[in-house]
Design a protein around this motif. Sequence first.
Motif: not given
Length: 325
Positions: A207-211, A237-246, A252-265
């Motif tokens: 329900p809540l995500i800090v990315s 969660a994170a954008s791709r460069p954060i996960c690409d860098n390890g 925890r990656q959000v986006g087209s090659s990561g997860q799709t999320v729909s939290p309240k915040l």
Amino acid sequence: MSGIFVVLEEREGRVSRISWEALAAGQLLATQSGEPLTAIVMGASTQQLANEAAAKSVSKVIRVEHPLLARYTSDGYTVALQQMIQKLAPPQVVVFPHTYQVRDFAPALAARMNEVLISDVVAIDNGPVFTRQLLQGRLAGNYRHQGSGPCFISVQAGAFRVEEPGTTSNAAEIAAFTPNIQPAQIRTKPGEPFRGSAQTVDLGSAPLIVSVGRGIKEADNLPIVQELAAALGAELAASRPICDNGWLPMERQVGSSGQTVSPKLYLAVGISGAIQHLVGMKGSQCIVAINKDPDAPIFEVADYGIVGDLFEVVPALTEAVKAAK
Ligand SMILES: Cc1cc2nc3c(=O)[nH]c(=O)nc-3n(C[C@H](O)[C@H](O)[C@H](O)COP(=O)(O)OP(=O)(O)OC[C@H]3O[C@@H](n4cnc5c(N)ncnc54)[C@H](O)[C@@H]3O)c2cc1C
């Protein structure tokens, strides 16, 4: 031509989440045009998928069934859908979810019927007018269909809310269509279906995500966002460069090659808002963005924006959250 068709995709035996988003887009078109809505399920044995679809607000479900559709192939799906569209009263619009599978066969299906696929649609207006993003989301293009055949569209992940496909207590009628497919028409040999690695973090139901994005600069700075997430009781969660860098795990990656999320915040910290990130989170109910660049594209989808240095804003926010508890 009459009616709206939505072609649903299966994932591990169930109708996939993005297919329900496509159905929501189909329901919008059906409401705008007053046309009936038909859900299409495909495979060698589709009873379970058909039952799931029939419980939604649709006029009808069609099971396109054939043993040669047991595994997805571009040829099998193209032949089967073309036959179904030509034999039944052709629909005004055929809606697909914009998946890798759809990208593989739907342009060929449209081309065989002298049409094009209007892909990656993010909004539909009366007309219907279909909106797609251009130039990495910097421009929006509006498209109207002008051919004499059905209009084929695919809808982008996260563009139509999955809560939208209304359900009904009266299950819709289920009909069957058996295409005539010959083995020689299928030119590829399907391999094992792709399976994503098992995920231990289900951001999709958080329900809540800090990315956090590249604005955090280095891994050693991550504790400041981790503290904010902990104070809010949010998933990180994170954008791709954060996960690409390890710096954070891929799951925890959000986006087209990561997860799709729909939290309240969804609190986006130091994330620019590239289209590949936006498609994974723009279905969030409330988006708050912290970015030092007032022109960052993330502010276009944000409900609240804080223009400032995250190294000042985030610790202050964490203190405020702790104080409010
Ligand atoms: C095929 C493909 C798939 C992709 N899939 C994904 C995906 O699934 N998910 C994804 O996220 N990306 C994906 N990308 C990458 C995407 O295009 C972007 O490169 C990426 O999202 C950028 O990440 P970012 O916003 O963290 O970094 P940047 O674009 O570098 O943005 C950093 C932001 O931080 C801000 N900033 C800097 N310092 C501060 C500060 N001190 N305080 C506040 N703000 C600050 C900057 O103003 C900037 O807006 C994909 C790309 C491709 C080609």
